[in-house]
Design an enzyme around this catalytic site. Structure first.
Site, mmCIF file in Angstrom:
data_model
loop_
_atom_site.group_PDB
_atom_site.id
_atom_site.type_symbol
_atom_site.label_atom_id
_atom_site.label_comp_id
_atom_site.label_asym_id
_atom_site.label_seq_id
_atom_site.Cartn_x
_atom_site.Cartn_y
_atom_site.Cartn_z
ATOM 1 N N ASP A 152 66.989 -10.355 -62.849
ATOM 2 C CA ASP A 152 66.144 -11.552 -62.842
ATOM 3 C C ASP A 152 65.770 -11.992 -64.260
ATOM 4 O O ASP A 152 64.617 -11.819 -64.667
ATOM 5 C CB ASP A 152 64.882 -11.278 -62.027
ATOM 6 C CG ASP A 152 64.096 -12.547 -61.724
ATOM 7 O OD1 ASP A 152 64.575 -13.629 -62.072
ATOM 8 O OD2 ASP A 152 63.008 -12.438 -61.137
ATOM 9 N N GLU A 164 60.095 -17.196 -68.806
ATOM 10 C CA GLU A 164 59.272 -16.335 -67.955
ATOM 11 C C GLU A 164 59.139 -14.915 -68.504
ATOM 12 O O GLU A 164 58.045 -14.384 -68.594
ATOM 13 C CB GLU A 164 59.875 -16.317 -66.545
ATOM 14 C CG GLU A 164 59.156 -15.370 -65.609
ATOM 15 C CD GLU A 164 59.693 -15.445 -64.194
ATOM 16 O OE1 GLU A 164 60.634 -16.211 -63.931
ATOM 17 O OE2 GLU A 164 59.148 -14.721 -63.343
ATOM 18 N N GLU A 214 62.520 -13.622 -51.273
ATOM 19 C CA GLU A 214 61.095 -13.617 -51.645
ATOM 20 C C GLU A 214 60.265 -14.436 -50.663
ATOM 21 O O GLU A 214 59.399 -15.216 -51.052
ATOM 22 C CB GLU A 214 60.932 -14.130 -53.087
ATOM 23 C CG GLU A 214 61.687 -13.268 -54.087
ATOM 24 C CD GLU A 214 61.519 -13.675 -55.544
ATOM 25 O OE1 GLU A 214 61.236 -14.850 -55.813
ATOM 26 O OE2 GLU A 214 61.667 -12.784 -56.405
HETATM 27 C C1 GCU Z 1 61.589 -15.007 -60.308
HETATM 28 C C2 GCU Z 1 60.298 -15.720 -60.527
HETATM 29 C C3 GCU Z 1 59.855 -16.489 -59.319
HETATM 30 C C4 GCU Z 1 60.993 -17.384 -58.839
HETATM 31 C C5 GCU Z 1 62.234 -16.541 -58.603
HETATM 32 C C6 GCU Z 1 63.439 -17.374 -58.227
HETATM 33 O O1 GCU Z 1 61.424 -13.939 -59.416
HETATM 34 O O2 GCU Z 1 59.302 -14.799 -60.895
HETATM 35 O O3 GCU Z 1 58.728 -17.252 -59.665
HETATM 36 O O4 GCU Z 1 60.639 -18.030 -57.664
HETATM 37 O O5 GCU Z 1 62.563 -15.862 -59.780
HETATM 38 O O6 GCU Z 1 64.290 -17.553 -59.097
HETATM 39 O O7 GCU Z 1 63.564 -17.809 -57.097
#
Ligand code: GCU
Length: 594
Positions: free
Chosen positions: A300, A328, A221
């Site tokens: 996730d 979340e 990400e």
């Molecule tokens: C999810 C979450 C993110 C977080 C990511 C992670 O995608 O939405 O906010 O950073 O998990 O676990 O790294």
């Protein structure tokens, strides 16, 4: 490091518990023997940590008990915080935080209330937690400096956690040699990069001799990682491991690596496969002080996922399972959703294979710690299950209720909480399909919100059916990543559990489940039932006299339940309407669908 008169010892002694530290007693690290006779509780342990955990056990005892010995199942039991030092423009002070601000930082500065940090440390220790990482896995520029010129703040936090035998870890950026060190590369095989990490790490230990180590989100990400240099994640993790090894530190290297810029038209790429594809070929290549941290499911933290096959497929690697207490995708601490029934089923499969249980914390500066007062139960149980994964989740809930509320509140709390995860599942995404949430904030329904997005989370609903074909025979082959018996069980429609059907298979709406209902009728029935169950929760809570739990708490829970009721009706109506319009199949019971 041994505090001479730790705060907890004084407080526990007030309870009249006799503590004996006997290094020759034969109990291992952190273990203790406890007994209670004639109202006197005795705790024996070889080390101070064992006395600490035994002391908290003493507070849970009810009446005389014969001697019993207790030791943790997982050596490392960590709470991870996704806290930012600076308020992030999108994610705020705490990423996915639903409990107000951070316990550690406020608007760019260390908190002025370190006593609150001590209270938090005591709270975590009472559940068996022995490690905490204090900053977000997404390490932004300002937060990266916690490793260098802002290290003093981490040392102050460590001084509070240390009293309760909790080691502090830091999330670090893989690009730190460039962003902090001024080098022109972060290549793990570069000698200067190795030297930079060695020096930075030695400085950390100069200030925090019992520092735990690093948590790393790399190539995920948008975070930097070894792929940029054509290196593997073993190269990346071993770089940091080498810097930490002389001091006994550990690297928690996350397996949450996938392509978040996928073309939704591409049916061959399957996000569920990504962690296994990346990491299983590296089994056996990680240094001795690397722990691979794996989210419990392959996607996730959805409401229902199968266990990640990575946790079943790396026998030569030290593993940690990652759970998420911050809700979340499970109602964001506005909805009651007691998660341990889910965690227990994960741990029953993986506990023997992992040596660490890591949980993303749901605590913040909120006076109730967790925004929703009943979400405290998730925080409590995360630690207790890491210590003993065989604990029954409902008995654990009962323990938390007994320690927290007067007995008169227990029946109502059980009625609200025991099956709250199942209820949440009923009114949200059906049969393991997941991700029908609003993009971005992940709260509330948006069935097609992620359907044409780059995130790799699709449901493929059309007029005939729904679900992701992840079979070896006709789909993405994800089922083939599992060892037997899981592989065959998930591959076949005959044996795939109903609750995971749409995770593994694309089926017609008229497909008949093991329950005897069709998929479409299951969707309608569970959504009506889930919303009705929430309405019943609201009524139960309203009937509880506020004074039993305290007026403020009663009011706080009541207001959140009202939001849960509104939201559950919205989920029910959007999901039912969506699938009615797609399929054209009416509800057999003729209930109102829009
Ligand atoms: C999810 C979450 C993110 C977080 C990511 C992670 O995608 O939405 O906010 O950073 O998990 O676990 O790294």
């Amino acid at each position: 490091m041994n505090a001479v008169h730790p705060a907890w010892l004084r407080r526990v002694n007030d309870e009249g518990v006799v503590l004996t530290r006997d290094p020759g007693c034969g109990l291992g690290p952190e273990a203790y023997t406890i007994a209670r006779a004639g109202g006197v509780t005795t705790v024996v342990a070889a080390d101070e940590a064992g006395l600490l955990y035994g002391s908290f056990h003493a507070l849970r005892l009810d009446g005389d008990q014969p001697a019993s010995t207790h030791r943790p199942a997982a050596a490392r039991r960590m709470m991870q915080h996704w806290d930012n030092v600076f308020v992030h423009p999108v994610m705020g002070q705490v990423e996915r935080g639903y409990s107000g601000g951070s316990l550690f930082w406020e608007d760019g500065a260390l908190t002025g209330d370190l006593d609150r940090v001590s209270d938090y440390a005591r709270l975590l220790a009472s559940t068996g937690i022995n490690a905490v990482s204090v900053n977000n896995v997404n390490v932004h520029a300002g937060e990266a400096r916690l490793l260098t010129d802002r290290l003093g703040e981490v040392a102050l936090l460590a001084s509070r956690f240390r009293q309760y035998h909790i080691r502090v870890f830091l999330s670090v950026s893989f690009a730190a040699p460039m962003t902090l060190g001024g080098l022109d590369t972060a290549d793990p095989c570069d000698a200067q990069v190795r030297a930079w990490w060695a020096t930075a790490t030695r400085r950390v230990y100069d200030v925090i001799p019992d520092f735990g180590g690093y948590v790393v989100k790399a190539d995920s990400e948008g975070q930097p990682g070894p792929f940029a240099y054509g290196r593997t994640h073993a190269d990346g993790a071993n770089l940091l491991a080498a810097a930490l090894a002389p001091f006994g530190g550990e690297v928690y290297w996350r397996a949450f690596v996938y392509n978040h810029r996928q073309d939704w038209r591409d049916r061959t790429t399957d996000r569920a496969r990504a962690a296994h594809d990346h990491f299983v070929p590296l089994d056996g290549q990680f240094a001795a002080n690397v722990i691979l941290q794996v989210k419990h499911g392959p996607i996730d933290f959805q409401t229902r996922e199968p266990v990640s096959p990575v946790l079943l497929g790396m026998p030569a690697t030290r593993l940690a399972v990652e759970l998420q207490a911050t809700q979340e995708y499970t109602g964001q601490q506005r909805h009651v959703c007691y998660l341990p029934p889910m965690w227990s089923s994960v741990l029953s499969t993986v506990a023997a294979r992992v040596e660490a249980v890591v949980t993303v914390s749901n605590a913040g500066e909120d006076p109730y710690w967790t925004g929703h007062p009943l979400a405290q139960a998730n925080l409590y149980a995360a630690g207790r299950l890491a210590w003993d994964p065989a604990l029954d989740p409902i008995e654990l809930l009962d323990e938390w209720i007994r320690l927290t509320f007067p007995a008169a509140a227990a029946p109502v709390l059980h009625a609200l909480m025991d099956s709250s995860w199942s209820v949440y599942e009923q009114y949200t995404a059906p049969l393991g399909i997941g991700f029908m949430v609003r993009p971005g904030d992940h709260y509330g329904p948006d069935v097609d919100g992620y359907e044409y997005s780059p995130w790799g989370t699709y449901h493929f609903a059309d007029r005939d059916g729904v679900g992701v074909d992840r079979t070896v025979a006709t789909g993405t082959g994800f089922t083939g990543q599992y060892p037997e018996p899981w592989r065959s069980r998930y591959e076949s429609l005959d044996t795939c559990p109903d609750e995971l059907l749409l995770f593994f298979h694309h089926v017609p709406y008229t497909h008949v489940l093991h329950s005897g209902r069709t998929v479409i009728q299951h969707i309608y029935d569970t959504h009506f039932a889930g919303a009705e169950a929430v309405a019943a929760m609201v009524r139960r809570w309203a009937a509880l006299p506020p004074a039993v739990v305290g007026v403020d708490l009663h009011d706080r829970v009541g207001r959140r339940l009202a939001e849960q009721e509104r939201s559950s009706v919205e989920w029910r109506d959007q999901i039912n309407t969506y699938f009615f319009r797609k399929s054209g199949i009416a509800d057999a019971l003729g209930r109102r669908i829009h």
